[in-house]
Structures are given as structure tokens and as C-alpha cells.
Design an enzyme around this catalytic site. Structure first.
Site, PDB file in Angstrom:
ATOM      1  N   LYS A  35      -3.585  -9.003  -1.397  1.00 29.33           N
ATOM      2  CA  LYS A  35      -3.641  -7.776  -2.198  1.00 29.33           C
ATOM      3  C   LYS A  35      -2.460  -7.696  -2.733  1.00 29.33           C
ATOM      4  O   LYS A  35      -1.529  -8.292  -2.775  1.00 29.33           O
ATOM      5  CB  LYS A  35      -4.104  -6.770  -1.082  1.00 29.33           C
ATOM      6  CG  LYS A  35      -3.094  -6.609   0.039  1.00 29.33           C
ATOM      7  CD  LYS A  35      -3.399  -5.539   1.329  1.00 29.33           C
ATOM      8  CE  LYS A  35      -2.144  -5.772   2.278  1.00 29.33           C
ATOM      9  NZ  LYS A  35      -2.762  -4.868   3.204  1.00 29.33           N
ATOM     10  N   ARG A 129      -6.386   5.098  10.879  1.00 31.87           N
ATOM     11  CA  ARG A 129      -6.266   5.195   9.444  1.00 31.87           C
ATOM     12  C   ARG A 129      -7.863   4.835   8.938  1.00 31.87           C
ATOM     13  O   ARG A 129      -8.419   5.899   8.364  1.00 31.87           O
ATOM     14  CB  ARG A 129      -5.565   3.869   9.032  1.00 31.87           C
ATOM     15  CG  ARG A 129      -4.822   4.299   7.641  1.00 31.87           C
ATOM     16  CD  ARG A 129      -3.645   3.121   7.216  1.00 31.87           C
ATOM     17  NE  ARG A 129      -4.282   1.609   7.468  1.00 31.87           N
ATOM     18  CZ  ARG A 129      -3.566   0.428   7.116  1.00 31.87           C
ATOM     19  NH1 ARG A 129      -2.274   0.874   6.616  1.00 31.87           N
ATOM     20  NH2 ARG A 129      -4.154  -0.538   7.181  1.00 31.87           N
ATOM     21  N   TYR A 254      26.972   4.475 -12.528  1.00 32.07           N
ATOM     22  CA  TYR A 254      26.804   6.113 -12.320  1.00 32.07           C
ATOM     23  C   TYR A 254      27.502   6.664 -11.284  1.00 32.07           C
ATOM     24  O   TYR A 254      27.334   6.091  -9.983  1.00 32.07           O
ATOM     25  CB  TYR A 254      25.241   6.247 -12.563  1.00 32.07           C
ATOM     26  CG  TYR A 254      24.514   5.914 -13.763  1.00 32.07           C
ATOM     27  CD1 TYR A 254      24.921   6.656 -14.842  1.00 32.07           C
ATOM     28  CD2 TYR A 254      23.541   4.772 -13.944  1.00 32.07           C
ATOM     29  CE1 TYR A 254      24.434   6.437 -16.184  1.00 32.07           C
ATOM     30  CE2 TYR A 254      22.998   4.672 -14.937  1.00 32.07           C
ATOM     31  CZ  TYR A 254      23.313   5.363 -16.270  1.00 32.07           C
ATOM     32  OH  TYR A 254      22.598   5.165 -17.372  1.00 32.07           O
ATOM     33  N   MET A 302      18.962   1.500 -13.771  1.00 33.48           N
ATOM     34  CA  MET A 302      17.472   1.074 -14.131  1.00 33.48           C
ATOM     35  C   MET A 302      17.600  -0.472 -14.453  1.00 33.48           C
ATOM     36  O   MET A 302      16.580  -1.360 -14.137  1.00 33.48           O
ATOM     37  CB  MET A 302      17.216   1.864 -15.252  1.00 33.48           C
ATOM     38  CG  MET A 302      15.641   1.653 -15.581  1.00 33.48           C
ATOM     39  SD  MET A 302      15.015   2.453 -16.784  1.00 33.48           S
ATOM     40  CE  MET A 302      14.938   4.156 -16.361  1.00 33.48           C
TER      41      MET A 302
HETATM   42  C1  LIG Z   1      -2.316  -5.889   4.551  1.00 33.58           C
HETATM   43  C2  LIG Z   1      -3.396  -6.331   5.577  1.00 33.58           C
HETATM   44  C3  LIG Z   1      -3.378  -7.457   6.196  1.00 33.58           C
HETATM   45  C4  LIG Z   1      -2.015  -8.247   6.158  1.00 33.58           C
HETATM   46  O1  LIG Z   1      -0.945  -7.528   6.782  1.00 33.58           O
HETATM   47  P1  LIG Z   1       0.315  -8.552   6.884  1.00 33.58           P
HETATM   48  O2  LIG Z   1       1.205  -7.531   7.928  1.00 33.58           O
HETATM   49  O3  LIG Z   1       0.966  -8.700   5.848  1.00 33.58           O
HETATM   50  O4  LIG Z   1       0.140  -9.580   7.567  1.00 33.58           O
HETATM   51  C5  LIG Z   1      -4.217  -7.444   7.348  1.00 33.58           C
HETATM   52  N1  LIG Z   1      -5.367  -6.934   7.454  1.00 33.58           N
HETATM   53  C6  LIG Z   1      -5.388  -5.731   6.605  1.00 33.58           C
HETATM   54  C7  LIG Z   1      -6.667  -4.879   6.869  1.00 33.58           C
HETATM   55  C8  LIG Z   1      -4.655  -5.272   5.629  1.00 33.58           C
HETATM   56  O5  LIG Z   1      -4.880  -4.125   4.994  1.00 33.58           O
END
Ligand SMILES: *Cc1c(COP(=O)(O)O)cnc(C)c1O
Length: 373
Positions: A35, A129, A254, A302
Site C-alpha cells: 500500500k 478500527r 530559519y 523546505m
Molecule cells: C499495513 C497493513 C499491514 C502491514 O503492516 P506492517 O506493520 O507494515 O507489517 C498488514 N495488515 C494490514 C491490514 C495493513 O493495513
């Protein structure tokens, strides 16, 4: 001239980290989590380097379709599922697997005339969640099993604290809830992220879902990837583009909150927070200059930051600077900036060009991927 900042992506390191993951979970299938543009590393070349994984998991529908169109035949799981009946139709068209985690998705499934949907039923075992309340499990399973559109159901949950350092109570609570409600079914299961893959073999089950560890970083705050034989995949590098000679009492950058207490020589690096470097990194955060250790000085702006060259007389304009990666674990920068390596990697902005290493044997897929980011 092009700005010298680059994120070098080491594809053999990805493949190596996948092998390490197999070593941790030898009896599970691996769903490589890619992702967020493969945690900032770029989608297609990453997927290609991880092609020996058993499946891919991500949230973005377009990216999933892009994988299919690039020829990947693996199971591809959408980790938040679909958001409309239009998307549901795309799942069938592109043979994408989907998480089901709330009633609206169930309602869209009921009465749909699709076929052969591969469902991952997400159960909330305590992270609170995503996922159905555990009490509802029997009735939802009944409903899904009776739905002719559904060809396969995998049971899924996600741990809130698998990366915790000492207290395992919450992890065991969640595992117990999961096992209690699913104990009588023979359906495949997936529970473990990177932390649980490394730390809890009892959670491996049918599929593990590693993300961060594939990119070479440690999911545990007290460790670095190298502690688990993982290799960093991304190295963020740039160059010194200016040098300043300072007198005692001069300020840097800055706000002027860094003031010299002696004459100093500093280098200005073409990398700022718009390049994904954390603005909250304080003076003293480690930096490598030509592989020599130095430190950040003053506030990150930046497009630039300053490093101390007082003790490094041989460093000059165009010397290479590593902000994190090979020789400087991203975990160290994350710790200094009071964040986590996930955030640093994922936040790599598009203006930073990816430089993709060649794999030993170059394939057409790799070449296509080099251009996409
Ligand atoms: C992002 C995610 C993972 C991977 O998590 P890591 O901590 O990066 O290994 C696994 N399962 C779900 C549902 C996720 O959203």
C-alpha cells in the site's frame, strides 16, 4: 541542472527481505503489503522484485488494477475493501480479493450478481478500527456462505500491539478472541503484520501480511532492521550544494535557534521537508557525508538543510550525503524526529526521483516500472 536528491531503491534488498520473511514464517503464505505506493518505494518495480510472494495487499483500487494490467496473476487483496457497487464490479473484472469489514459492504454483496468473489472477512478482536464485532461472526458467516457470489472466505484480524516491547496482554487477548469465535470453522486465516510475523509464530496461520519488514526496517521501536538480518531498501541521498564558513556567534537557518560557539564549517544539502525529510529532526540528527558520520544543524527548511563539516575537511561541494538508508538506518532518523520509519518512508514526495537498481537479470517488467512512480 536537476536537483541532486534521489531515493535509490535496492531491488535485490527487497528480494532478500522476502527470503528473510519466509524464514520467519516458513509455513505461511506471504501477502506482501504494498500500500501507499509500496511504502514510498514505487509500486511496479517493488511488486516485481517481490514476485515470489504469494499475494499482494494494498488499499488503492487503481494501484491494484495497475498490477493486474502489468501482468501480475497473484491474489491481490484490497485491505479496506470496496466503497461502491461500481467498485464491486471492478473486483470481478480484475479478479481482486476484498476485505469485508462493515454492513454497507455486506448489503452491496447481497443480491449482487457477481461470481467467484474472494472475501477476507475482517473481525474486530480489539483494535477497534475496522471489522465486525466478534459476536456477529456466526450470523455473518452464515450469510456469506449462503451467498452464491462468494467463492472463498478467509478470516482476518489485525493486532494493535504486536510491536509493543514488553506487555503481551493485548496481543494475547485479541488472539484468544479470534480463536474462540473462529475455532469451529476450517476457513483459512490471516492475522500477522510484520511485528507479529517476527515475534508471534502462533499468529502465522495461513497468510502473513508483512509490510515494513520487506522494506528492511524494524517494526519494533527498540530495534533496527539489521537486528533481523533485513537490508534497507530505500536510501535517500543528495549532495552538498554550498559551503559556509562561520565565525563564533553566527546563526544557521530559519529562526536562528542554532548559534555557533566556535568557528565552524557547514555544508548546505539539497534536501528539505518538501523532499520528505522530517522538519522536526533536531540539531544532532545523524547524517552521512561521503560515508562519514556528521550531524544536522539548525532547522530543516523546505528545500535544504545544513550539516556540520567542521571535523570533515575533505568534504566539498558535490560530496554525497545520505539522509537515511545504506549505512544510516531510517529507524535512527525516525527516533531523532520523534516519529516512526513507516511515516518517513511513506511520505517520500513525488518530486524526489526514484533511482531503481537493476536486478541481476533485467526483465521487461523492471524496465516498465522504472518510469512509473
Ligand atoms: C499495513 C497493513 C499491514 C502491514 O503492516 P506492517 O506493520 O507494515 O507489517 C498488514 N495488515 C494490514 C491490514 C495493513 O493495513
Amino acid at each position: 541542472m536537476q536537483r541532486p536528491i534521489k531515493a535509490y531503491i535496492d531491488l535485490p534488498a527487497l528480494t532478500h527481505n522476502l527470503l528473510i520473511t519466509r524464514h520467519y514464517a516458513p509455513n505461511a503464505k506471504i501477502m506482501a503489503i504494498i500500500k501507499a505506493n509500496a511504502y514510498g518505494h514505487g509500486l511496479l518495480h517493488t511488486a516485481h522484485a517481490l514476485r515470489n510472494a504469494d499475494g499482494f495487499g494494498l488499499l488503492e483500487l487503481e494501484a491494484a488494477i495497475c498490477l493486474r494490467e502489468a501482468g501480475f496473476r497473484h491474489p491481490i487483496l484490497l485491505l479496506e475493501g470496496f466503497f461502491s457497487t461500481r467498485e464491486l464490479a471492478l473486483l470481478e473484472k480484475y479478479r481482486l480479493s476484498t476485505v469485508i469489514h462493515h454492513d454497507e459492504q455486506l448489503a452491496m454483496l447481497t443480491g449482487c450478481n457477481h461470481r467467484e468473489l474472494d472475501i477476507f472477512l475482517k473481525i474486530n478482536t480489539g483494535m477497534n478500527r475496522l471489522g465486525f464485532a466478534s459476536e456477529r461472526f456466526p450470523s455473518i458467516i452464515k450469510q456469506l456462505s449462503g451467498n452464491p457470489a462468494v467463492s472463498q472466505i478467509t478470516l482476518m484480524t489485525h493486532f494493535a500491539t504486536a510491536d509493543g516491547t514488553t506487555d503481551n496482554t493485548q496481543f494475547h487477548k485479541q488472539l484468544q478472541v479470534f480463536d474462540q469465535i473462529t475455532g469451529l470453522t476450517a476457513m483459512p486465516c490471516t492475522l500477522a503484520n510484520s511485528a507479529a510475523t517476527i515475534r508471534y509464530p502462533e499468529a502465522h496461520r495461513d497468510w502473513v501480511r508483512p509490510g515494513l519488514m520487506l522494506y528492511g526496517a524494524s517494526p519494533f521501536a527498540a530495534h533496527r532492521g539489521e537486528d533481523f538480518k533485513l537490508k534497507p531498501v530505500m536510501s535517500l541521498t543528495s549532495k552538498i550544494i554550498a559551503i559556509q564558513h562561520l565565525k563564533q556567534g553566527d546563526i544557521v537557518g530559519y529562526g536562528g535557534n542554532f548559534q555557533t560557539d566556535r568557528p565552524m564549517r557547514i555544508g548546505i544539502v539539497a534536501c528539505g521537508y518538501a523532499d520528505g525529510y522530517p522538519r522536526h529532526a533536531p540539531t544532532g540528527t545523524p547524517v552521512l557525508v561521503n560515508d562519514l558520520r556528521s550531524r544536522l544543524i539548525g532547522k530543516v527548511s523546505m528545500d535544504m538543510l545544513a550539516v556540520d563539516l567542521t571535523e570533515l575537511p575533505n568534504i566539498s561541494i558535490n560530496s554525497t550525503v545520505t539522509l537515511w538508508g545504506n549505512g544510516l538506518p531510517v529507524e535512527d532518523i525516525a527516533r531523532a524526529a520523534d516519529t516512526i520509519s513507516y511515516e518517513l518512508l511513506c511520505a517520500l514526495p513525488t518530486r524526489v526521483e526514484l533511482e531503481i537498481s537493476q536486478e541481476e537479470s533485467q526483465s521487461s517488467a523492471t524496465r516498465i516500472c522504472v518510469e512509473s512512480k
